[in-house]
Design a protein around this motif. Structure first.
Motif, PDB file in Angstrom:
ATOM      1  N   ARG A  97       0.838  -1.189   0.000  1.00  0.00           N
ATOM      2  CA  ARG A  97       0.000   0.000   0.000  1.00  0.00           C
ATOM      3  C   ARG A  97       0.882   1.252   0.000  1.00  0.00           C
ATOM      4  O   ARG A  97       1.979   1.257   0.570  1.00  0.00           O
ATOM      5  CB  ARG A  97      -0.913   0.007   1.236  1.00  0.00           C
ATOM      6  CG  ARG A  97      -1.980  -1.065   1.211  1.00  0.00           C
ATOM      7  CD  ARG A  97      -3.093  -0.729   0.214  1.00  0.00           C
ATOM      8  NE  ARG A  97      -3.875   0.406   0.677  1.00  0.00           N
ATOM      9  CZ  ARG A  97      -4.275   1.402  -0.097  1.00  0.00           C
ATOM     10  NH1 ARG A  97      -3.966   1.417  -1.376  1.00  0.00           N
ATOM     11  NH2 ARG A  97      -4.993   2.386   0.411  1.00  0.00           N
ATOM     12  N   ASP A 181      -8.075  -0.525   7.998  1.00  0.00           N
ATOM     13  CA  ASP A 181      -8.735  -0.014   6.798  1.00  0.00           C
ATOM     14  C   ASP A 181     -10.194  -0.407   6.694  1.00  0.00           C
ATOM     15  O   ASP A 181     -10.877   0.052   5.774  1.00  0.00           O
ATOM     16  CB  ASP A 181      -8.007  -0.521   5.543  1.00  0.00           C
ATOM     17  CG  ASP A 181      -8.295  -1.993   5.274  1.00  0.00           C
ATOM     18  OD1 ASP A 181      -8.823  -2.316   4.198  1.00  0.00           O
ATOM     19  OD2 ASP A 181      -8.004  -2.820   6.155  1.00  0.00           O
ATOM     20  N   HIS A 201      -9.876   1.842   2.364  1.00  0.00           N
ATOM     21  CA  HIS A 201      -9.367   1.357   1.077  1.00  0.00           C
ATOM     22  C   HIS A 201     -10.489   0.747   0.244  1.00  0.00           C
ATOM     23  O   HIS A 201     -11.128   1.442  -0.541  1.00  0.00           O
ATOM     24  CB  HIS A 201      -8.233   0.362   1.302  1.00  0.00           C
ATOM     25  CG  HIS A 201      -7.683  -0.223   0.047  1.00  0.00           C
ATOM     26  ND1 HIS A 201      -7.471   0.531  -1.088  1.00  0.00           N
ATOM     27  CD2 HIS A 201      -7.320  -1.493  -0.274  1.00  0.00           C
ATOM     28  CE1 HIS A 201      -7.000  -0.249  -2.046  1.00  0.00           C
ATOM     29  NE2 HIS A 201      -6.904  -1.483  -1.578  1.00  0.00           N
ATOM     30  N   THR A 216      -4.640   8.441   3.292  1.00  0.00           N
ATOM     31  CA  THR A 216      -3.488   7.670   2.838  1.00  0.00           C
ATOM     32  C   THR A 216      -2.406   7.676   3.904  1.00  0.00           C
ATOM     33  O   THR A 216      -2.380   8.543   4.784  1.00  0.00           O
ATOM     34  CB  THR A 216      -2.918   8.268   1.527  1.00  0.00           C
ATOM     35  OG1 THR A 216      -1.801   7.485   1.091  1.00  0.00           O
ATOM     36  CG2 THR A 216      -2.466   9.710   1.725  1.00  0.00           C
ATOM     37  N   ARG A 218       0.699   7.754   2.735  1.00  0.00           N
ATOM     38  CA  ARG A 218       1.796   8.371   1.982  1.00  0.00           C
ATOM     39  C   ARG A 218       2.236   9.678   2.660  1.00  0.00           C
ATOM     40  O   ARG A 218       1.424  10.550   2.956  1.00  0.00           O
ATOM     41  CB  ARG A 218       1.352   8.666   0.543  1.00  0.00           C
ATOM     42  CG  ARG A 218       2.516   8.994  -0.386  1.00  0.00           C
ATOM     43  CD  ARG A 218       2.008   9.456  -1.740  1.00  0.00           C
ATOM     44  NE  ARG A 218       1.204   8.474  -2.410  1.00  0.00           N
ATOM     45  CZ  ARG A 218       1.688   7.488  -3.165  1.00  0.00           C
ATOM     46  NH1 ARG A 218       2.998   7.356  -3.308  1.00  0.00           N
ATOM     47  NH2 ARG A 218       0.875   6.636  -3.769  1.00  0.00           N
TER      48      ARG A 218
END
Length: 243
Positions: A97, A181, A201, A216, A218
């Motif tokens: 992910r 998630d 997700h 996210t 990220r």
């Protein structure tokens, strides 16, 4: 770019407990493809709605649903078949992910301990852990190690107690974070008393005062997670991503 905070210095965050499917790796498409193939092989019918309803659920629950869809196998046979199919697929390509491995690396550099808490069983969980550098995930609590799967909080209680057993200072649930998630997963983590981060997700997650929600992983690092455990779920927070 790693956290500039030295390991353990002025940090509230003690440990992070990771869900696996849909959080650390995107194996849900592998599970869904295997479900479709299995149901079709037994002459039944399957739908995306049915598949998505199984996201985050205990495998015993999923197997019972597949039986009702026409799969003429025992619960154990269904679980073994699905796990075998997904293991084959992750060996061909591990679907990480976005931001997950980078966050694990930063937590490791910052001295924050991590473990895996998943409803998948040992064979698949070990494949994922083995694909990471040693020590990034210290241990696994998998679905075959507990009597009640998510949304029951048992797996998180087991993981917390195991982490607490050899932690250098008293481990506090309010200083630990679970990353999830799914609806069953966030419920299990929140009910365990561990601070919960929901990163939706495959399935949408409702906004809740019981967990934080981010789109996210990220750009997140240890300092960003440290901020999360310092504020109440639902509170306004600034950017947690690295610049």
């Amino acid at each position: 770019m790693h956290s500039e905070t030295s390991p353990g210095a002025s940090r509230r965050l003690q440990a992070v407990f990771w869900d696996m499917d849909g959080t650390l790796v995107d194996t849900e498409p592998y599970w869904i493809a295997s479900e479709y193939e299995l149901v079709a092989a037994h002459g039944g019918s399957w739908s995306d709605e049915q598949a998505h309803s199984l996201v985050g659920q205990a495998l015993t629950h999923s197997a019972a649903v597949l039986q009702r869809a026409g799969v003429d196998l025992s619960v154990r046979q269904i679980i073994d078949h699905l796990i075998g199919q997904v293991v084959e697929r992750v060996r061909e390509q591990m679907p990480w992910r976005p931001g997950a491995r980078e966050l694990l690396e930063d937590l490791h550099s910052a001295g924050v301990r991590c473990a895996l808490v998943t409803m998948s069983e040992g064979p698949l969980a070990r494949e994922v852990v083995a694909a990471l550098p040693e020590g990034r995930l210290e241990f696994i609590v998998s679905g075959d190690m507990v009597s009640r799967g998510k949304p029951d909080p048992e797996a998180y209680h087991v993981a917390f107690e195991r982490m607490a057993a050899d932690h250098p200072e008293p481990l506090e649930r309010g200083r630990c974070l679970a990353v999830e998630d799914s609806v069953p997963g966030t419920a299990a983590a929140a009910d365990s008393g561990i601070v919960t981060l929901a990163v939706p997700h495959m399935s949408p997650l409702p906004e809740s005062g019981r967990w934080h929600t981010l789109p996210t992983l990220r750009g997140l690092d240890a300092d960003g997670l440290d901020q999360l455990i310092s504020v109440a779920p639902g509170s306004a927070i600034g950017s947690l991503a690295r610049p």
